[in-house]
Design an enzyme around this catalytic site. Structure first.
Site, mmCIF file in Angstrom:
data_model
loop_
_atom_site.group_PDB
_atom_site.id
_atom_site.type_symbol
_atom_site.label_atom_id
_atom_site.label_comp_id
_atom_site.label_asym_id
_atom_site.label_seq_id
_atom_site.Cartn_x
_atom_site.Cartn_y
_atom_site.Cartn_z
ATOM 1 C CD1 TRP A 158 21.872 63.613 101.419
ATOM 2 C CD2 TRP A 158 21.865 61.670 102.523
ATOM 3 N NE1 TRP A 158 22.791 62.781 100.814
ATOM 4 C CE2 TRP A 158 22.812 61.575 101.476
ATOM 5 C CE3 TRP A 158 21.685 60.560 103.348
ATOM 6 C CZ2 TRP A 158 23.572 60.425 101.254
ATOM 7 C CZ3 TRP A 158 22.435 59.420 103.117
ATOM 8 C CH2 TRP A 158 23.367 59.367 102.089
ATOM 9 C CG ASP A 159 24.614 66.866 101.617
ATOM 10 O OD1 ASP A 159 23.512 66.471 101.196
ATOM 11 O OD2 ASP A 159 25.600 67.027 100.889
ATOM 12 C CD GLU A 199 21.530 62.360 93.960
ATOM 13 O OE1 GLU A 199 22.284 62.883 93.124
ATOM 14 O OE2 GLU A 199 20.874 63.002 94.784
ATOM 15 C CE LYS A 226 26.048 61.872 92.370
ATOM 16 N NZ LYS A 226 24.994 62.876 92.452
ATOM 17 C CD GLN A 227 25.391 59.561 96.743
ATOM 18 O OE1 GLN A 227 25.003 60.116 95.727
ATOM 19 N NE2 GLN A 227 25.420 60.163 97.915
HETATM 20 C C1 BGC Z 1 24.657 63.677 96.159
HETATM 21 C C2 BGC Z 1 23.643 63.754 97.271
HETATM 22 C C3 BGC Z 1 23.878 65.027 98.052
HETATM 23 C C4 BGC Z 1 23.840 66.224 97.132
HETATM 24 C C5 BGC Z 1 24.138 67.516 97.862
HETATM 25 C C6 BGC Z 1 24.576 64.921 95.313
HETATM 26 O O1 BGC Z 1 25.568 64.887 94.343
HETATM 27 O O2 BGC Z 1 24.433 62.556 95.357
HETATM 28 O O3 BGC Z 1 23.770 62.639 98.115
HETATM 29 O O4 BGC Z 1 22.886 65.167 99.028
HETATM 30 O O5 BGC Z 1 24.804 66.063 96.127
HETATM 31 O O6 BGC Z 1 25.418 67.508 98.385
#
Ligand code: BGC
Length: 794
Positions: free
Chosen positions: A353-354, A492, A612-613
């Site tokens: 999704w980045d 996550e 996490k984010q």
């Molecule tokens: C993040 C995801 C991201 C992925 C790729 C993961 O560490 O939690 O949101 O899409 O890294 O960058």
């Protein structure tokens, strides 16, 4: 230091991995890490060359089962250029005395320059190296090395090769997995100066051909050299014996052509590479075209900002790496944007999704690129439909991790390096990727007004995604609301309820709100699609009015969970335990990867209020306060303007920022309410890769979402720039650390210059044919015709 160069002034083997990633050169077609040409892959060095969209699958037996991974393939290394004193060991900078070392990545020109003096047995030799990966011609690269014997005369041997013995071994966590992707097809000499190498990936059967030509120049013309062809399996090249005279420079020039069987307008990759290399101009001429191409790119993409030199340099570096991963050469390649660039093997070159953090910046400078990247998703719509069908769902389900054919590439098990365990990986439940795809389609449309794209592809994607969500939404009679169960949000660290048998969470607020948004956009896209085409789509997709009514019903009755006056990350979040942030920080220091720490302790983040984010906060990142108010009011929830600051404050205290994307979002959402804290997050985001903030991940590939996110923060965040309802909206609030900011954007087929600073905002619709643009500033929407500048005092 300058605003246009990333410079290292020492040789530090321990830093090589990081520098290789940060000094990668690429052109959107292929990229090569900034590894020393004399070095092979070992514990310090990792030369890697990656071609956009070139994947291969391999099986490995792991934890009692066979797992299959698809990797972006490390193709033959074209860099090798080793040197040694007559009959001595090949020079390894770790084994000789090194003086005057400098490595300089020149961002304006796209050139990596390296210079040093090495001393061996009293003989001082100066080496100066320049290299590029062609931004003008994407199939070409060059490496020029000048040797100067400072205090000696005698023989210097140089070996210039192509190395097809490479494997994918750049990420230590993956080393237990199969990594031999290439088989040798052919190798040999083309003529006295040139050699070629052809390999093939062993599952996807893509042929990769490289050819190189090595020439020697003395100060006054072609240098005298004794040459020998060296062929050792998948390594081929020339051994050169040079006669050095004290104080006189000798230059070895290596120019390279690279093609694959996926390329267009060729007969055969080997033929293309061989023919190309023999006719190639010299290094200097090739470089000129390359520098011009970069110069033109910078005119389109540069953000001119008055700020601290280091900050400006990093912003330029971020734009630079973005354009090396995707450029005009990416158009038509049928690729998406790998989360870690073409810079390393982390996440195997997969697409996540980045893109949500990357496309908004590209849209406003080179929308043809974004259009082509969206086509990557459109071509994989049949695979997404099939994925939905297999789960008994309507519409299309895009995979969390995507590679060659749109199959789900997420891991089923994942190594925790802290514990050595391989716990299950449920991240495929991040169906919110389907919001990102829809959001990206819509953003592209808003920035360009490209109804043709909606008609050919965009609307169909939006409709199929809307269908998926309508299928995932179930009606809850007791509440008279719709809900979405069994998914994961962007955070996550939560993939299940504590002690639950099955993974998945219910009513992730980010997902639910954005689904309402996506359902509305799908209906709107159908409206916008020209009648003739709409009719075709209606027939092809078997749309019915009841279906649209159902979307409309869901979009007025979606459940959004709340607790303690804030939006809940998901239903039940309120019941989780508070986490001991202080205790864990004291115990572990760096607690960004709480998932690994807790798993190693036999615990799980699922039990705690920690993220996490950014998850809920993504809402405030993607939607303006006005849009969110409209959505929540439409859903019948009472709107309280304090909801946003309260929610931000709540989650900010409970987030470990284990993803570099997190600080982008936090900086963005605080940009107006807490400028100091916002700046702190911005600076940390800026430093994510240059200082390898996560302690070891950048050497495995840059974090492209964070890189693009920082420049987009400057471009859209700090200027309040939105492209919404056919209007270019601006509402600047620059950080105190910035002076003036100026950039050009491509908005709705017009070039528009935006300047902010000295309490003024100026918007120029640059001269040229076309309609006026609508610009929204404060409560006013004005029309700015071509050639006119509108200035507003702030
Ligand atoms: C993040 C995801 C991201 C992925 C790729 C993961 O560490 O939690 O949101 O899409 O890294 O960058």
């Amino acid at each position: 230091m300058s605003e246009w160069a990333l410079v290292y002034r020492d040789f530090d083997p321990g830093q090589e991995g990081l520098r290789e990633a940060l000094c990668t050169l690429g052109n959107g077609y292929f990229a090569t890490r900034g590894a020393a040409p004399e070095a092979a892959a070992d514990d310090y060095h990792y030369p890697g060359t990656y071609v956009a969209g070139l994947f291969n699958r391999l099986e490995t037996e792991m934890a009692g089962r066979v797992i299959e991974n698809e990797d972006m393939v490390n193709v033959p290394n074209w860099l090798p250029l080793r040197f040694r004193m007559d009959g001595g060991d090949w020079v390894d900078l770790r084994a000789v005395e090194v003086l005057d070392y400098e490595q300089r990545l020149e961002l304006r020109a796209g050139v990596l320059v390296r210079s040093f003096v090495f001393v061996e047995e009293g003989r001082r030799t100066r080496v100066a190296q320049r290299r590029f990966v062609g931004m003008d011609d994407p199939h070409v690269a060059g490496l020029e090395t000048t040797f100067l014997a400072e205090n000696w005369s005698g023989a210097l041997e140089v070996r210039s090769e192509l190395d097809g013995t490479v494997t994918n071994s750049g990420v230590s966590r993956y080393r237990q997995l199969a990594n031999q992707h290439l088989t040798l097809q052919d190798a040999g000499a083309i003529d006295d100066e040139s050699v070629y190498l052809v390999v093939e990936t062993n599952q996807s059967l893509v042929r990769v051909a490289e050819a190189c030509r090595t020439r020697v120049w003395a100060e006054d013309g072609p240098g005298s050299v004794e040459r020998r062809l060296v062929e050792e399996g998948a390594r081929v090249g020339h051994h050169l014996a040079l006669e050095m005279s004290e104080g006189e420079a000798v230059t070895v020039e290596k120019v390279v052509a690279l093609y694959t069987s996926r390329d267009k307008a060729i007969s055969d990759a080997a033929l293309a590479a061989r023919n190309r290399v023999v006719g190639l101009a010299g290094f200097e001429d090739l470089l000129q075209g390359h520098v011009l191409a970069w110069d033109q790119l910078w005119r389109r993409f540069c953000l001119e900002v008055e700020a601290a030199e280091e900050d400006v340099m990093i912003l330029n570096l971020h734009v630079f790496h973005l354009l090396q991963t995707v450029s005009k050469h990416t158009i038509d390649l049928d690729v998406g944007v790998p989360a870690r660039g073409l810079h390393g093997e982390a996440y195997r070159g997969h697409i996540f999704w980045d893109e949500l953090f990357i496309f908004p910046f590209l849209n406003l400078h080179f929308p043809d690129i974004t259009r082509s990247l969206l086509q990557y998703r459109f071509r994989r719509l049949p695979a997404a439909r099939e994925a939905a069908r297999r789960q008994g769902l309507p519409g299309a389900l895009y995979p969390w991790q995507s590679g060659s054919d749109g199959r789900e590439e997420s891991q089923t098990v994942h190594l925790n390096p802290h514990s050595g365990n391989w716990p299950p990986d449920h991240s495929y439940l991040q169906h919110h990727i389907n919001i990102a795809v829809a959001y990206n389609v819509w953003q592209y449309y808003e920035g360009t007004g490209d109804v043709e794209f909606l008609a050919c592809c965009g609307t169909e994607m939006l409709v199929e995604i809307a269908r998926l969500w309508a299928g995932l939404a179930s009606y809850r009679r007791d509440l008279d609301r719709y809900e979405i169960r069994g998914v994961m949000g962007p955070d996550e660290y939560h993939d299940a309820y504590p002690d639950a048998e099955e993974p998945g969470l219910n009513n992730n607020a980010y997902t639910n709100v954005m689904v309402v948004w996506a359902l509305q956009r799908a209906a709107e896209a159908l409206e916008l699609t020209p009648e003739f085409r709409r009719q075709e789509l209606w027939e092809k997709l078997g749309l019915a009015h009841e279906e649209l009514e159902h979307w409309s019903e869901i979009s007025t009755k979606m459940l959004i969970p709340f607790h303690d006056g804030v939006i809940s990350q998901f239903e039940g979040y309120a019941d989780l335990k508070e986490f001991d942030w202080l205790g864990y920080t004291e115990r572990y220091g760096d607690i960004m990867r709480l998932d690994r720490i807790l798993e190693a302790e036999g615990d799980t983040p699922n039990r705690y209020k920690l993220s996490k984010q950014a998850d809920v906060l993504m809402l405030f990142y993607l939607l303006s306060a006005t849009e969110l108010e409209e959505l929540l009011t439409r859903l019948g929830y009472e709107w309280d303007p304090e909801l946003i600051p309260r929610t931000i404050d709540y989650y900010r205290r409970r987030t470990s920022h284990g993803s570099t994307l997190s600080r982008i979002v936090h900086s963005w959402v605080l940009a107006r309410s807490d400028r100091e804290k916002s700046w702190e997050f911005f600076r940390q985001a800026l430093l994510s890769d240059v200082t390898d903030i996560q302690g070891g991940t950048t050497p495995e590939g840059i974090h492209l979402g964070a890189m693009a996110g920082t420049v987009d923060l400057v471009q859209r965040g700090y200027t309040g720039l939105e492209t919404r309802r056919d209007t270019l909206i601006l509402d600047p609030a620059l950080p105190d650390e910035f002076g003036k900011l100026r950039f050009d954007i491509h908005y709705r087929r017009r070039w528009v210059t935006v300047e902010v600073g000295d309490r003024r905002l100026s918007v120029t619709n640059r001269p040229g044919p076309g309609d006026p643009i609508k610009v929204g500033i404060g409560d006013d929407v004005i029309e700015v015709p071509s050639g006119v500048t509108k200035v507003v005092e702030l």
